[in-house]
Write an enzyme that holds these catalytic residues in place. Structure first.
Site, PDB file in Angstrom:
ATOM      1  N   TYR A 155     -10.860  -1.357  10.830  1.00  0.00           N
ATOM      2  CA  TYR A 155     -12.103  -0.844  10.098  1.00  0.00           C
ATOM      3  C   TYR A 155     -12.434  -1.814   8.801  1.00  0.00           C
ATOM      4  O   TYR A 155     -13.561  -1.580   8.345  1.00  0.00           O
ATOM      5  CB  TYR A 155     -12.296   0.465   9.925  1.00  0.00           C
ATOM      6  CG  TYR A 155     -10.935   0.998   9.014  1.00  0.00           C
ATOM      7  CD1 TYR A 155     -10.799   0.713   7.636  1.00  0.00           C
ATOM      8  CD2 TYR A 155      -9.752   1.732   9.513  1.00  0.00           C
ATOM      9  CE1 TYR A 155      -9.791   1.208   6.935  1.00  0.00           C
ATOM     10  CE2 TYR A 155      -8.563   2.350   9.015  1.00  0.00           C
ATOM     11  CZ  TYR A 155      -8.683   1.850   7.476  1.00  0.00           C
ATOM     12  OH  TYR A 155      -7.578   2.379   6.856  1.00  0.00           O
ATOM     13  N   LYS A 156     -11.498  -2.767   8.694  1.00  0.00           N
ATOM     14  CA  LYS A 156     -11.926  -3.918   7.669  1.00  0.00           C
ATOM     15  C   LYS A 156     -12.469  -5.093   8.146  1.00  0.00           C
ATOM     16  O   LYS A 156     -13.694  -5.093   8.610  1.00  0.00           O
ATOM     17  CB  LYS A 156     -10.466  -4.128   6.878  1.00  0.00           C
ATOM     18  CG  LYS A 156     -10.163  -3.054   6.051  1.00  0.00           C
ATOM     19  CD  LYS A 156      -8.735  -3.262   5.406  1.00  0.00           C
ATOM     20  CE  LYS A 156      -8.165  -2.257   4.410  1.00  0.00           C
ATOM     21  NZ  LYS A 156      -7.843  -0.979   4.982  1.00  0.00           N
ATOM     22  N   ASP A 179       2.396  -5.741   7.914  1.00  0.00           N
ATOM     23  CA  ASP A 179       1.314  -5.175   7.726  1.00  0.00           C
ATOM     24  C   ASP A 179      -0.024  -6.181   7.615  1.00  0.00           C
ATOM     25  O   ASP A 179       0.009  -6.865   6.604  1.00  0.00           O
ATOM     26  CB  ASP A 179       1.193  -4.088   6.427  1.00  0.00           C
ATOM     27  CG  ASP A 179       0.038  -3.198   6.406  1.00  0.00           C
ATOM     28  OD1 ASP A 179      -0.809  -3.562   6.963  1.00  0.00           O
ATOM     29  OD2 ASP A 179       0.502  -2.079   6.092  1.00  0.00           O
ATOM     30  N   PHE A 192       0.958  -1.269   0.170  1.00  0.00           N
ATOM     31  CA  PHE A 192       0.054   0.230   0.179  1.00  0.00           C
ATOM     32  C   PHE A 192       0.819   1.227  -0.058  1.00  0.00           C
ATOM     33  O   PHE A 192       1.943   1.330   0.681  1.00  0.00           O
ATOM     34  CB  PHE A 192      -1.052   0.001   1.235  1.00  0.00           C
ATOM     35  CG  PHE A 192      -1.983   0.926   1.133  1.00  0.00           C
ATOM     36  CD1 PHE A 192      -3.104   0.591   0.583  1.00  0.00           C
ATOM     37  CD2 PHE A 192      -1.917   2.230   1.930  1.00  0.00           C
ATOM     38  CE1 PHE A 192      -4.316   1.570   0.412  1.00  0.00           C
ATOM     39  CE2 PHE A 192      -2.883   3.188   1.849  1.00  0.00           C
ATOM     40  CZ  PHE A 192      -3.987   2.821   0.992  1.00  0.00           C
ATOM     41  N   ARG A 231     -12.565  -5.107  -7.156  1.00  0.00           N
ATOM     42  CA  ARG A 231     -12.367  -6.032  -5.847  1.00  0.00           C
ATOM     43  C   ARG A 231     -13.578  -6.279  -5.254  1.00  0.00           C
ATOM     44  O   ARG A 231     -14.455  -5.538  -4.979  1.00  0.00           O
ATOM     45  CB  ARG A 231     -11.451  -4.975  -5.141  1.00  0.00           C
ATOM     46  CG  ARG A 231     -10.126  -4.761  -5.341  1.00  0.00           C
ATOM     47  CD  ARG A 231      -9.101  -4.330  -4.161  1.00  0.00           C
ATOM     48  NE  ARG A 231      -9.895  -3.333  -3.360  1.00  0.00           N
ATOM     49  CZ  ARG A 231      -9.281  -3.298  -2.148  1.00  0.00           C
ATOM     50  NH1 ARG A 231      -8.260  -3.478  -1.655  1.00  0.00           N
ATOM     51  NH2 ARG A 231     -10.155  -2.180  -1.315  1.00  0.00           N
TER      52      ARG A 231
END
Length: 411
Positions: A237-238, A212, A143, A386
């Site tokens: 938050y995922k 990560d 990312f 996605r």
């Protein structure tokens, strides 16, 4: 369907399309996690496949936050730092997350953003490695923020950064390597990188491993303790459903904690926070990863959201995740016209996270139309659709409906 792997030509004959709806129903009927769907605020007419960007709201969280706001903040006010346990929340919530990532109690602290925690972890790892190691290896597909932070950490510590494909990292390790930063799951493709093997190779070279976990925590077993990972960070938050912008977490292996030299020493991580001394003296354990005043509202929303994991086996989550992504790819193969999409997500189970990424012409327009049709995924420029599969609330009928609607748009 075209595929980015070699599995398509040798795959078994797909299930006939007219049988896939029945297969979905049978799989849902046998699903031990299906009952957890009722714990979330979801619309019956929408298939939500974007939990890898923002997890759904657990239904009980608003009531908990109402109590936090009206009673703990509204009536108790400052007393809540002690009486409501606000002060210890970063470590307490960290201990709730620890089992989901295979970490020991007392090794995870919650607070700040993923980016801030990457900075703390990477600089801390470099400092532990010693002055004679001047190189940081970084996952080239990471990312973007992780790459930006790595460059800044390198400037700050007098090191240089080398970006490599994750599979090439073990061969590139050497006596100059200080630390390695890798994403456990590639956010674009859903590829699962080899955490055990890479970590072992990093340690064999005398360096430290920083992982990560943003796209793996809550979707599959991680095993930080079992594999000796040095540092890890991740958002909440995922797949952990903590809410938009909920605080991230930092993992520091227990035997590193006393030597962890954080680049962001704040009053919250001081051994005597309320002593207000001019000289910094770091606290003990996971608290050393704290910086400033915790974001209590978001932190307690996350703590409440984690209740949905009570009694849930992460191995069962992984099993369903793979079954869901396999079934979705099977449906796409059956329904979507040949040549319209290409899977860039690895088909071998050992190489896949909990998402499916499809390369598609005009992907942005396709995803907007798909969302309008009641299937919510997301788009990564220039050409990737996605679809994130959150096993606690996504079912096989959802996967089937998503493939049917995608096919209708592409026909």
């Amino acid at each position: 369907m075209k595929t980015g792997s070699s599995a398509a030509p040798g795959r078994a004959t797909p299930t006939p399309p007219d049988a896939l709806a029945r297969k979905a129903a049978a799989l849902d009927a046998a699903d031990e996690l299906a009952r957890h769907r009722d714990l979330f605020a979801l619309d019956d007419d929408v298939v939500y496949l974007d939990g890898n960007s923002l997890g759904a709201l657990p239904r009980h969280v608003p009531a908990r936050m109402q109590d936090v706001i009206t009673r703990e903040w509204g009536r108790l006010r400052i007393r809540s730092w002690e009486e409501s346990g606000w002060w210890t929340a970063p470590e307490r919530v960290g201990d709730r997350i620890a089992p989901l990532i295979g970490a020991d109690p007392g090794t995870v602290v919650v607070g700040d953003s993923t980016s801030v925690n990457v900075f703390k972890a990477l600089v801390g790892a470099v400092r532990l490695a010693g002055d004679d190691r001047d190189e940081i290896l970084v996952d080239a597909s990471t990312f973007p923020t992780d790459g930006y932070v790595a460059e800044s950490a390198a400037r700050m510590t007098g090191r240089r950064v080398r970006a490599l494909a994750p599979a090439d990292i073990p061969a590139a390790l050497g006596p100059r390597t200080a630390a390695v930063l890798v994403n456990h799951v590639d956010y674009r493709t859903g590829r699962l990188n080899d955490l055990p093997g890479t970590t072992a190779a990093v340690h064999a070279a005398g360096a430290l491993a920083v992982w990560d976990l943003c796209h793996s925590a809550g979707a599959l077993p991680v095993g930080l303790g079992a594999h000796g990972v040095d540092f890890a960070v991740g958002c909440t938050y995922k797949y952990l459903n903590g809410g938009p912008g909920s605080p991230a977490y930092l993992y520091v292996r227990a035997d590193h904690q006393d030597r962890f030299d954080t680049p962001l020493p704040g009053w919250n991580s001081h051994e005597d926070p309320f002593g207000m001394r001019a000289a910094y003296a770091p606290g003990k354990g996971a608290a050393r990863g704290r910086v400033g005043t915790p974001d209590i509202l978001s932190l307690l929303a996350l703590e409440s959201a984690l209740d949905v994991w009570d009694g849930v086996s992460i191995e069962a989550v992984r099993s369903k995740s793979l079954a869901l992504t396999d079934f979705f790819l099977e449906c796409v193969t059956a329904y979507v016209p040949a040549g319209r999409v290409t899977s860039v997500t690895p088909e071998p189970a050992a190489e896949r996270g909990s998402q499916v990424s499809l390369r598609c012409e005009n992907a942005g327009d396709v995803m907007r139309a798909l969302i309008a049709a009641g299937v919510v995924g997301d788009h990564r420029r220039p050409d990737v659709l996605r679809f994130g599969f959150t096993p606690l609330y996504v079912g096989f009928a959802d996967a089937h409906r998503a493939a049917v609607r995608l096919a209708a748009l592409l026909s």
